[in-house]
Design a protein around this motif. Structure first.
Motif, PDB file in Angstrom:
ATOM      1  N   GLY A 104       0.794  -1.226   0.000  1.00 15.70           N
ATOM      2  CA  GLY A 104       0.000   0.000   0.000  1.00 15.70           C
ATOM      3  C   GLY A 104       0.824   1.272   0.000  1.00 15.70           C
ATOM      4  N   GLY A 105       2.100   1.180   0.388  1.00 16.57           N
ATOM      5  CA  GLY A 105       2.941   2.366   0.448  1.00 16.57           C
ATOM      6  C   GLY A 105       3.158   3.010  -0.910  1.00 16.57           C
ATOM      7  N   ASP A 106       3.374   2.204  -1.932  1.00 18.83           N
ATOM      8  CA  ASP A 106       3.604   2.746  -3.278  1.00 18.83           C
ATOM      9  C   ASP A 106       2.376   3.463  -3.812  1.00 18.83           C
ATOM     10  OD1 ASP A 106       6.302   2.064  -3.942  1.00 18.83           O
ATOM     11  OD2 ASP A 106       5.696  -0.030  -4.063  1.00 18.83           O
ATOM     12  N   GLU A 107       1.196   2.898  -3.571  1.00 17.10           N
ATOM     13  CA  GLU A 107      -0.026   3.473  -4.115  1.00 17.10           C
ATOM     14  C   GLU A 107      -0.418   4.760  -3.381  1.00 17.10           C
ATOM     15  OE1 GLU A 107       0.295  -0.647  -5.337  1.00 17.10           O
ATOM     16  OE2 GLU A 107       0.394   0.276  -3.347  1.00 17.10           O
ATOM     17  N   LEU A 108      -0.257   4.785  -2.077  1.00 15.42           N
ATOM     18  CA  LEU A 108      -0.670   5.956  -1.306  1.00 15.42           C
ATOM     19  C   LEU A 108       0.320   7.107  -1.386  1.00 15.42           C
ATOM     20  CD1 LEU A 108      -2.091   4.312   1.939  1.00 15.42           C
ATOM     21  CD2 LEU A 108      -3.384   5.472   0.153  1.00 15.42           C
ATOM     22  N   PHE A 109       1.602   6.788  -1.548  1.00 15.52           N
ATOM     23  CA  PHE A 109       2.635   7.818  -1.443  1.00 15.52           C
ATOM     24  C   PHE A 109       3.468   7.959  -2.716  1.00 15.52           C
ATOM     25  CE2 PHE A 109       1.619   6.350   2.836  1.00 15.52           C
ATOM     26  CZ  PHE A 109       1.230   7.560   3.405  1.00 15.52           C
ATOM     27  N   PHE A 110       2.836   7.629  -3.865  1.00 11.32           N
ATOM     28  CA  PHE A 110       3.403   7.960  -5.172  1.00 11.32           C
ATOM     29  C   PHE A 110       4.772   7.307  -5.364  1.00 11.32           C
ATOM     30  CE2 PHE A 110       0.798  11.400  -3.442  1.00 11.32           C
ATOM     31  CZ  PHE A 110      -0.230  11.430  -4.366  1.00 11.32           C
ATOM     32  N   GLY A 111       4.761   5.970  -5.382  1.00  7.73           N
ATOM     33  CA  GLY A 111       6.010   5.237  -5.483  1.00  7.73           C
ATOM     34  C   GLY A 111       6.338   4.687  -6.855  1.00  7.73           C
ATOM     35  N   TYR A 112       5.477   4.923  -7.851  1.00 10.75           N
ATOM     36  CA  TYR A 112       5.684   4.313  -9.155  1.00 10.75           C
ATOM     37  C   TYR A 112       6.224   5.321 -10.172  1.00 10.75           C
ATOM     38  CZ  TYR A 112       2.965   0.419  -7.338  1.00 10.75           C
ATOM     39  OH  TYR A 112       2.527  -0.643  -6.585  1.00 10.75           O
ATOM     40  N   PRO A 113       7.339   5.021 -10.834  1.00 10.01           N
ATOM     41  CA  PRO A 113       7.876   5.920 -11.863  1.00 10.01           C
ATOM     42  C   PRO A 113       6.883   6.227 -12.980  1.00 10.01           C
ATOM     43  CG  PRO A 113       9.516   4.272 -11.258  1.00 10.01           C
ATOM     44  CD  PRO A 113       8.228   3.867 -10.589  1.00 10.01           C
TER      45      PRO A 113
END
Length: 615
Positions: free
Chosen positions: A368-377
């Motif tokens: 969930g960290g990538d989705e909530l805090f803009f983790g994807y290039p």
């Protein structure tokens, strides 16, 4: 975690025979290996397979009846704030220390809807009001736990697993494939809620409550949803936000560490799980961290995880897998997907769950960290190319071609995608638009899927917020399916502190700062990491525990791919599409293209269909 199956019958339909119901319920036994109990009456059956985590005694068993006798309930998951609810609502007379016990007491006090609105956790719940003969189905607001249901003229069947619905007599011999959802599967690799590949079989949406009366009529109400609109973001100072987020995440982790069985944390070389592990260590000095390594320098994260664990002082455990062990698990891992699912990272997830379960029953994860805090290039890529899509396509197309030919520009994205929506969706599709449309001619995506990939024009911040909304209700659902199915294959409960309700609501009010039109991925989490770790550890590049799927499909798995795909008809598609899919896979195998993800989607579809004896 647990698994349930239920029937809610109408029109005088008799319940399924006891032995047949028990066989169908047993399909989810791996989700709840400890106890199986069934409650029956003239117009319903509730069956439950329990994995005991809180109050492991018989007092915690389900199905559970409310003290008044009015409500019968099953819940798969955990209610993290159940102790807080005892104090708030002055609940007395508890017969066990389980969260499900608190739930049924609250139902007597507040009724169904108001009770569900009070819950903070991960759950799928079915409730029967015996006074009004009304069935209620609901699911947590992030979609962590699965909840399927089927609707027929005989009644409603609900379950934790897809195959428990379509194998039920109401649907077994009358399954009708929805080609729009089949197309979506081959594109993105999973079934997007609320739909499934079969007509009349659905998934409860995250945060939804269904009301089903004695005539089988269904009303839907969205109790909790997270806003797609830009207004929800906060303009507060970043320092203030970081403090508040830190406090909320800390509360989440503390509440999720309640367990009457062994609990540990997953620990990788990235950002999310090291942060969760460090904060968990503050609440439990003897907390164990767990890492699974592989004998491949490219994918092995043991060294980085070991450094994190040493710095925060966790008791660290490691297991190592050889490549041959990974390969040998692939067939077994497919058998635990009761629905079509095409993400090959399910293999390492299956293996790490298997190894963790040897020592622990509950694990904390950083999902969930990538989705909530803009983790994807891909988010930054969309922002950088957004302006292209304001140029009419008939001008843009030749312009891009000319600029590429002159070596001034290097991306074909504005040339091949007519709209911004198509560009964003193309980043999630693993079989390209053109190939997908050839495979499913005259078949559009479902209305719900189209809405998921509809974006309003606006500023970079507006678009970035919509991208998060899309990732949360789209790609993250695939991640959660993978983690749930692969952990439940081993009776392992995985908890996700980032997806606790208060943490999500706090995160939803945040957008990163832009500098020269750009932003740093997960910057707020990296700042929080500095409370626990030195910059030298935080700056390590995450490797990611993955598998060399392109190489495996052409070599180690070649024989099985040939047998499952090229030598068999493709389940559920036309003869013309079968020929095209065979050609697509064959071209990959002889190195004419490199779309390994798309080939895996086809391979995984066939492995599911074969295991379920559909072909």
């Amino acid at each position: 975690m647990c698994g349930f199956l239920g029937e809610f019958l109408i029109n005088g339909t008799a319940p399924m025979k006891s032995n047949e119901f028990e066989i169908l319920l047993s399909l989810s036994k791996q989700r709840g290996p400890d106890t199986t109990i069934i409650e029956r009456s003239d117009n319903y059956q509730f069956g439950f397979n329990r994995l005991a985590v809180l109050d492991t005694s018989v007092n915690g068993n389900q199905p559970k009846c409310s003290p008044s006798g009015r409500y019968l309930c099953v819940i798969n998951g955990e209610i993290y704030n159940f102790k807080e609810l005892i104090d708030i609502h002055n609940i007395t007379g508890l017969r066990s220390t389980s969260d499900s016990e608190v739930l049924v007491h609250m139902l007597d006090q507040l009724g169904v809807e108001q009770t569900i609105l009070c819950l903070n956790g991960m759950f799928a719940i079915a409730i029967l009001d015996t006074h009004t003969n009304m069935l209620f189905l609901t699911r947590d607001f992030a979609g962590i736990k699965p909840h399927f249901y089927g609707v027929s003229k005989h009644g409603v069947v609900f379950a934790s697993q897809f195959n428990q619905i379509w194998k039920h007599p109401f649907f077994k011999d009358v399954k009708v494939l929805r080609q729009d959802i089949v197309k979506e599967y081959f594109g993105v690799g999973y079934m997007q809620a609320p739909n499934t590949i079969y007509k009349d079989i659905y998934q409860v949406n995250p945060g939804e409550l269904l009301f089903i009366n004695g005539d089988g009529n269904i009303q839907q109400k969205q109790l909790i949803t997270f806003n797609k609109d830009y207004e929800s973001y906060s303009r507060e100072a970043s320092e203030s936000f970081e403090t508040r987020l830190h406090a909320k995440l800390n509360e989440s982790i503390k509440s999720q560490m309640m367990s009457d069985v062994s609990l540990a944390t997953f620990l990788s070389g990235g950002i999310d799980s090291p942060l969760i592990s460090a904060m968990a260590r503050e609440h439990e000095k003897t907390i164990v961290s767990f890492t699974l390594g592989v004998d491949s320098e490219k994918y092995d994260e043991r060294e980085a995880a070991r450094a994190y664990a040493k710095h925060i002082g966790t008791e660290h455990q490691e297991e190592v897998l050889e490549v041959q062990m990974v390969l040998s698990s692939i067939n077994t891992h497919f058998k635990h997907f009761t629905e079509p699912f095409g993400d090959y990272s399910s293999i390492p997830t299956y293996l790490i769950s298997e190894q963790a379960r040897k020592r622990h029953t509950v694990m904390l994860s950083g999902d969930g960290g990538d989705e909530l805090f803009f983790g994807y290039p891909r988010m930054t890529d969309v922002l950088q190319r957004q302006w292209w899509f304001s140029i009419p396509f008939f001008i843009r197309k030749p312009l891009v071609r000319l600029l590429i030919k002159m070596k001034i520009y290097h991306s074909w994205a504005p040339y091949t995608n007519k709209s911004l929506q198509a560009f964003i969706l193309s980043k999630q599709l693993h079989i390209p638009f053109k190939s997908l449309n050839n495979l499913f001619p005259n078949t559009s995506f479902s209305e719900e899927f189209k809405e998921l990939y509809t974006f309003q024009k606006g500023s970079k911040k507006q678009l970035l917020h919509q991208l998060r909304w899309n990732e949360f209700y789209g790609h993250m659902q695939r991640v959660l399916i993978k983690v749930d199915r692969m952990s439940m294959a081993h009776g392992l409960e995985v908890r996700v502190p980032f997806l606790e309700l208060k943490t999500i609501r706090t995160a939803w009010k945040y957008l990163p700062k832009f500098k020269n039109g750009k932003f740093r991925l997960k910057e707020v989490l990296k700042k929080m990491m500095r409370v626990y770790y030195p910059n030298t550890l935080i700056s390590q590049k995450k490797k990611g525990f993955s598998v060399p799927v392109e190489d495996w499909l052409r070599n180690e798995l070649l024989e099985d791919v040939t047998e499952a795909v090229l030598k068999k008809p493709i389940y559920g598609v036309s003869d013309e599409s079968i020929l095209l899919m065979h050609e697509y896979v064959h071209d990959f195998l002889i190195d004419k293209h490199h779309q390994a993800w798309g080939v895996w989607h086809i391979y995984a579809w066939q492995k599911w269909a074969i295991s379920e004896e559909l072909i």
